[in-house]
Design a protein around this motif. Structure first.
Motif, short mmCIF file in Angstrom:
data_model
loop_
_atom_site.label_atom_id
_atom_site.label_comp_id
_atom_site.label_asym_id
_atom_site.label_seq_id
_atom_site.Cartn_x
_atom_site.Cartn_y
_atom_site.Cartn_z
N SER A 1 0.75 -1.30 0.07
CA SER A 1 0.08 -0.18 -0.09
C SER A 1 0.67 1.08 0.16
O SER A 1 0.52 2.18 -0.58
N SER A 2 1.90 1.34 0.84
CA SER A 2 2.78 2.35 0.86
C SER A 2 3.61 2.78 -0.53
O SER A 2 3.67 3.78 -0.97
N ILE A 3 3.68 1.71 -1.36
CA ILE A 3 4.41 1.70 -2.56
C ILE A 3 3.31 2.41 -3.40
O ILE A 3 3.62 3.37 -4.38
N LEU A 4 2.01 2.11 -3.43
CA LEU A 4 0.85 2.87 -4.29
C LEU A 4 0.83 4.19 -3.72
O LEU A 4 0.68 4.96 -4.69
N ARG A 5 1.08 4.56 -2.69
CA ARG A 5 0.84 5.79 -2.09
C ARG A 5 2.03 7.05 -2.69
O ARG A 5 1.89 8.02 -2.75
N GLU A 6 2.93 6.42 -3.07
CA GLU A 6 4.12 7.20 -3.67
C GLU A 6 3.70 7.54 -5.00
O GLU A 6 4.48 8.62 -5.48
N ILE A 7 3.01 6.85 -5.63
CA ILE A 7 2.53 7.42 -7.06
C ILE A 7 1.57 8.51 -7.16
O ILE A 7 0.72 8.51 -6.39
#
Length: 186
Positions: free
Chosen positions: A115-121
């Motif tokens: 989820s944190s990877i997706l928030r970086e986008i």
């Protein structure tokens, strides 16, 4: 390199999320539908906390939702409150045990990392694409949009606070930040 099918990626991510959800439910002695109802009630506003709204949101039969609500009331996870103006209508709300169970059922650390990877986008660039895709799926399923209240065409900011122009009722800050079954796209 072969082009990736985004829909297949989304479908696979959803399947993995549901698999994790089933594992958590097994640990807690619940069915996925129980957790889905608790999650929905934690995110809906006061116009959408009814058994009918739960049924519409989850796309399940009234019988399934009715049995689920009975069990969740019996376990002390939710409460039913008659509407102040229309005694035929019932509002649902999470109780402390329901909130605690929902917290326990939240995704594992691996899912939090994903989820944190997706928030970086920067999804602002692609937000319109996701909204259009969701709208197309909702139309195909004859489903209401259940969008965030403050993104609705009926949402109005007034000098005294917030208001729903559809219901003509005042909205709290909390209501404005939750999902609503009456949502209409701008």
């Amino acid at each position: 390199m072969e082009k990736v099918d985004v829909f297949e990626l989304i479908e696979r991510m959803a399947a993995l999320i549901r698999s994790e959800e089933r594992k958590k439910c097994t640990e807690l002695g619940l069915q996925p539908v129980h957790l889905q109802v608790l999650d929905y009630l934690s995110r809906c506003n006061r116009y959408s906390d009814t058994p009918a709204a739960v049924t519409n949101y989850l796309g399940m039969t009234r019988g399934t939702v009715s049995q689920t609500l009975l069990l969740l009331v019996k376990k002390g996870f939710i409460k039913k409150t008659p509407d102040a103006d229309d005694r035929r209508m019932v509002h649902l709300g999470l109780l402390p045990d329901g909130e605690a169970t929902l917290k326990q059922a939240r995704p594992s650390e691996l899912f939090n990392q994903a989820s944190s990877i997706l928030r970086e986008i920067d999804f602002n660039i692609h937000e319109e694409v996701f909204v259009k895709a969701l709208s197309a799926l909702q139309k195909a399923n004859k489903s209401q949009s259940f969008g965030l209240c403050k993104t609705c065409k009926y949402f109005t900011e007034t000098p005294g606070g917030y208001r729903c122009d559809l219901t003509k009722g005042p909205l709290s800050q909390s209501d404005s930040e939750k999902i609503c079954q009456e949502h209409a796209v701008l």
